[in-house]
Design a protein around this motif. Structure first.
Motif, PDB file in Angstrom:
ATOM      1  N   ILE A 167      66.702 -17.988 -63.625  1.00 53.81           N
ATOM      2  CA  ILE A 167      65.577 -18.692 -64.236  1.00 53.81           C
ATOM      3  C   ILE A 167      65.623 -18.559 -65.746  1.00 53.81           C
ATOM      4  N   ASN A 168      65.930 -17.378 -66.236  1.00 50.11           N
ATOM      5  CA  ASN A 168      66.037 -17.193 -67.683  1.00 50.11           C
ATOM      6  C   ASN A 168      67.127 -18.089 -68.274  1.00 50.11           C
ATOM      7  N   GLN A 169      68.252 -18.212 -67.577  1.00 51.65           N
ATOM      8  CA  GLN A 169      69.325 -19.097 -68.038  1.00 51.65           C
ATOM      9  C   GLN A 169      68.842 -20.550 -68.084  1.00 51.65           C
ATOM     10  N   ALA A 170      68.185 -20.974 -67.023  1.00 51.03           N
ATOM     11  CA  ALA A 170      67.708 -22.360 -66.955  1.00 51.03           C
ATOM     12  C   ALA A 170      66.694 -22.647 -68.049  1.00 51.03           C
ATOM     13  N   VAL A 171      65.754 -21.752 -68.244  1.00 41.54           N
ATOM     14  CA  VAL A 171      64.730 -21.957 -69.271  1.00 41.54           C
ATOM     15  C   VAL A 171      65.365 -21.987 -70.658  1.00 41.54           C
ATOM     16  N   THR A 215      68.700 -27.608 -75.047  1.00 48.94           N
ATOM     17  CA  THR A 215      69.989 -28.285 -75.253  1.00 48.94           C
ATOM     18  C   THR A 215      70.361 -29.233 -74.117  1.00 48.94           C
ATOM     19  N   LEU A 216      70.051 -28.862 -72.878  1.00 48.73           N
ATOM     20  CA  LEU A 216      70.475 -29.675 -71.739  1.00 48.73           C
ATOM     21  C   LEU A 216      69.365 -30.527 -71.145  1.00 48.73           C
ATOM     22  N   GLY A 217      68.124 -30.153 -71.367  1.00 49.70           N
ATOM     23  CA  GLY A 217      66.999 -30.908 -70.836  1.00 49.70           C
ATOM     24  C   GLY A 217      66.463 -30.325 -69.542  1.00 49.70           C
ATOM     25  N   LEU A 218      65.267 -30.755 -69.213  1.00 48.81           N
ATOM     26  CA  LEU A 218      64.555 -30.252 -68.050  1.00 48.81           C
ATOM     27  C   LEU A 218      65.260 -30.617 -66.742  1.00 48.81           C
ATOM     28  N   GLN A 219      65.754 -31.832 -66.647  1.00 47.72           N
ATOM     29  CA  GLN A 219      66.401 -32.270 -65.407  1.00 47.72           C
ATOM     30  C   GLN A 219      67.639 -31.437 -65.105  1.00 47.72           C
ATOM     31  N   ARG A 220      68.477 -31.200 -66.110  1.00 55.09           N
ATOM     32  CA  ARG A 220      69.685 -30.390 -65.890  1.00 55.09           C
ATOM     33  C   ARG A 220      69.324 -28.961 -65.516  1.00 55.09           C
TER      34      ARG A 220
END
Length: 77
Positions: free
Chosen positions: A35-39, A44-49
């Motif tokens: 989760i920390n990585q995704a947040v 840079t990558l956006g919410l969808q990615r």
């Protein structure tokens, strides 16, 4: 002198507060790290990615939605 948060609550409310504290205690450090990585990737990558990443990593959808869409609901550590 500071009082404990539950000291001013009724016994039923104090028990409910203690149960909530226990429920919210994080036990899955692997999911926390994902989760920390995704947040961290959102700018840079956006919410969808970020959501796709969490889905690929089998993070429960309920957790992914909560942390990505409602960041103020994230648990500390």
């Amino acid at each position: 002198m500071m009082m404990n948060d539950t000291a001013e609550l009724s016994p039923v409310s104090a028990a409910a507060a203690d149960a909530e504290r226990i429920r919210r205690q994080r036990t899955d450090s692997h999911t926390r790290d994902l989760i920390n990585q995704a947040v961290a990737s959102i700018p840079t990558l956006g919410l969808q990615r970020a959501a796709e990443f969490l889905a690929t990593m089998n993070v429960p959808a309920e957790v992914a939605v909560r942390v990505l869409v409602y960041p103020n609901r994230r648990r500390a550590n």
